[in-house]
Design a protein around this motif. Sequence first.
Motif, mmCIF file in Angstrom:
data_model
loop_
_atom_site.group_PDB
_atom_site.id
_atom_site.type_symbol
_atom_site.label_atom_id
_atom_site.label_comp_id
_atom_site.label_asym_id
_atom_site.label_seq_id
_atom_site.Cartn_x
_atom_site.Cartn_y
_atom_site.Cartn_z
ATOM 1 N N GLY A 470 0.801 -1.224 0.000
ATOM 2 C CA GLY A 470 0.000 0.000 0.000
ATOM 3 C C GLY A 470 0.831 1.270 0.000
ATOM 4 N N VAL A 471 2.053 1.176 0.491
ATOM 5 C CA VAL A 471 2.873 2.384 0.622
ATOM 6 C C VAL A 471 3.303 2.902 -0.745
ATOM 7 N N ARG A 472 3.901 2.005 -1.532
ATOM 8 C CA ARG A 472 4.429 2.470 -2.822
ATOM 9 C C ARG A 472 3.321 2.882 -3.767
ATOM 10 N N MET A 473 2.249 2.099 -3.809
ATOM 11 C CA MET A 473 1.181 2.461 -4.745
ATOM 12 C C MET A 473 0.593 3.825 -4.389
ATOM 13 N N SER A 474 0.453 4.099 -3.101
ATOM 14 C CA SER A 474 -0.152 5.371 -2.699
ATOM 15 C C SER A 474 0.782 6.547 -2.962
ATOM 16 N N LEU A 475 2.077 6.337 -2.703
ATOM 17 C CA LEU A 475 3.016 7.443 -2.956
ATOM 18 C C LEU A 475 3.132 7.701 -4.458
ATOM 19 N N TYR A 476 3.135 6.648 -5.273
ATOM 20 C CA TYR A 476 3.124 6.830 -6.735
ATOM 21 C C TYR A 476 1.834 7.533 -7.157
ATOM 22 N N TRP A 477 0.748 7.161 -6.529
ATOM 23 C CA TRP A 477 -0.576 7.742 -6.838
ATOM 24 C C TRP A 477 -0.579 9.243 -6.541
ATOM 25 N N LEU A 478 -0.022 9.601 -5.375
ATOM 26 C CA LEU A 478 0.061 11.026 -5.018
ATOM 27 C C LEU A 478 0.941 11.773 -6.015
ATOM 28 N N LYS A 479 2.058 11.157 -6.388
ATOM 29 C CA LYS A 479 2.961 11.800 -7.363
ATOM 30 C C LYS A 479 2.252 11.983 -8.716
ATOM 31 N N GLU A 480 1.441 11.005 -9.104
ATOM 32 C CA GLU A 480 0.687 11.116 -10.365
ATOM 33 C C GLU A 480 -0.259 12.321 -10.308
ATOM 34 N N HIS A 481 -0.909 12.502 -9.158
ATOM 35 C CA HIS A 481 -1.794 13.663 -8.976
ATOM 36 C C HIS A 481 -0.998 14.955 -9.126
ATOM 37 N N GLU A 482 0.207 14.930 -8.552
ATOM 38 C CA GLU A 482 1.063 16.126 -8.617
ATOM 39 C C GLU A 482 1.435 16.440 -10.065
ATOM 40 N N TYR A 483 1.822 15.395 -10.829
ATOM 41 C CA TYR A 483 2.196 15.615 -12.235
ATOM 42 C C TYR A 483 0.999 16.167 -13.005
ATOM 43 N N LYS A 484 -0.186 15.597 -12.727
ATOM 44 C CA LYS A 484 -1.387 16.020 -13.443
ATOM 45 C C LYS A 484 -1.628 17.507 -13.221
ATOM 46 N N ILE A 485 -1.525 17.930 -11.978
ATOM 47 C CA ILE A 485 -1.748 19.338 -11.640
ATOM 48 C C ILE A 485 -0.690 20.211 -12.304
ATOM 49 N N ALA A 486 0.573 19.757 -12.255
ATOM 50 C CA ALA A 486 1.670 20.539 -12.851
ATOM 51 C C ALA A 486 1.441 20.704 -14.350
ATOM 52 N N ASN A 487 1.055 19.613 -15.033
ATOM 53 C CA ASN A 487 0.796 19.682 -16.473
ATOM 54 C C ASN A 487 -0.344 20.619 -16.792
ATOM 55 N N TYR A 488 -1.365 20.565 -15.955
ATOM 56 C CA TYR A 488 -2.537 21.402 -16.140
ATOM 57 C C TYR A 488 -2.135 22.871 -16.077
ATOM 58 N N HIS A 489 -1.292 23.189 -15.074
ATOM 59 C CA HIS A 489 -0.825 24.583 -14.930
ATOM 60 C C HIS A 489 0.068 24.986 -16.097
ATOM 61 N N ASP A 490 0.923 24.041 -16.545
ATOM 62 C CA ASP A 490 1.792 24.340 -17.686
ATOM 63 C C ASP A 490 0.950 24.717 -18.893
#
Length: 495
Positions: A470-490
């Motif tokens: 559960g740890v790795r999947m959730s941290l990867y999941w959070l990072k994916e959310h971060e990338y999505k937001i960053a791309n959206y702002h870009d």
Amino acid sequence: MKITVSTEKLENIQADCEFVLVVGKQKEHKWVQDKEDLETLNFIGELEESAFLPHQHRVYVGVDSLDRDEVRLALSYAMKAIAKTNYKSIKIGSYVKTCPAIYTKAIVEGTLLGSYVFDKYKSKKEEKVQRELIISLEEYHDKELKIESAQKAVGEAVIIADATNFAKDIVNSVPDDMTPEQLADEAQKVANSLENVECFIGDETFLEEQKMGAFAAVARASVHKPRFIHLTYKPQNPQAKFVFVGKGLTYDSGGLSLKPSEHMVSMKSDKSGAAAALAILKGSAQLEVPFEVHTIIGACENMIGGNAFKPDDVLVAKNGVTIEVRNTDAEGRLVLADCLCYASDLKPDYLVDMATLTGACVVAVGEYTTGIMGHNSTLKHSMLSAASKSGELSSTLQFNRYLKKLIKSDIADISNIASSRYGGAITAGLFLDNFVHEDVKENWLHLDIAGPAYLEKDWGYNQSGASGAGVRMSLYWLKEHEYKIANYHDKDEEK
Ligand code: BES
Ligand code: ZN
Ligand code: ZN
């Protein structure tokens, strides 16, 4: 273990030992320098095959492709091969020409996850050699970008692997060591060691004040008193609020519906959801994700005694829902019920609970796989995809209205067990659904980690014992959310 990246050619890097990947059984690569020896050893280069040539100071490992999880696996096998040596420095080359981040991350994660050792209870501890791994980036094209992005990737991978190993340490600790009180201490230590992290700890009085009648009932018969743990990581200008809830049964004897002896062994692992939720918070704060992250843990022991809760009791949860107890071994859902009410009150954008909840989930998807449940299929698939990238196995399970009817009770609002033994993982998830607030339901995920959280035998790069599921999947999941937001702002800026 120290991990560095270098732009030097592999052959120019000084190290005690070298790891060589044999990709797709191809031995023509420039780094495969010992073809004769490999032939003598009949080394084909299959996945999970390794050959240590001590005189050459090289370890060869086979992979079918440079898929990230195969790279992780290969590195863990290579580390195992040199485990007893005194090698202080190891070097490995980059095989891919693009995406240094993905490849270097996989190398680091495989190395750190694969070399985890739990020797807390061994009277004689094997000496741990301090090693350094040097990753040469000689194959990458873009000279400017590569070192920076690879270094960043290494940093992130170290955090993610360390968080996973931290969860393993907690779960592997025995019940009389890792009591609810001790688990709360661990949480407090996490908060003390990190900026922007706060920790609140509540005891039985708090459970009473909060009207957490289900949680309190489960905890009642143990000499170790329960703890409600709430950690918060708050960065500046958080973009969203994530709440992780973990089942923290520091021991599950089954209570009066006592487990048979062979099923009781390993029930120290019933705190795996809590350990994961704590590790995720630690990892999120270290990764400095741009989100508010909360971890809620219901920590207690399910024991027997004159004051134990019993089958036939009716409990009242924090949100007023009444629960008929028909089996005291279905206790995790009772603890989570109150924790989910509390978590819902925080008005999260995303709510994820993690629990070693049902043996039925292990029957359904096998012991290596996490069951992902929830009402929102896009959200479930986002976790599924993050899990796959992280190297964790997961599978979605579908709720349906017919299974929902199986937890009806004649005497209370719902029963803590279903009337049929089929679909037990899903009926447990549907039980939890009663405690997730209406506004949050669409953004809620339930992860049943009963299978992968604790292993009788090692597999892949996981050692026997706790895996940090559960740890790795959730941290990867959070990072994916971060990338999505960053791309959206870009994209916004481009407009
Ligand atoms: N902690 C167990 C579930 C579990 C089983 C975790 C195997 C890890 C490995 C949980 O509290 C439990 O006992 N569940 C019961 C539910 C049943 C009584 C409806 C189970 O799965 O048998
Ligand atoms: Zn149980
Ligand atoms: Zn349990």
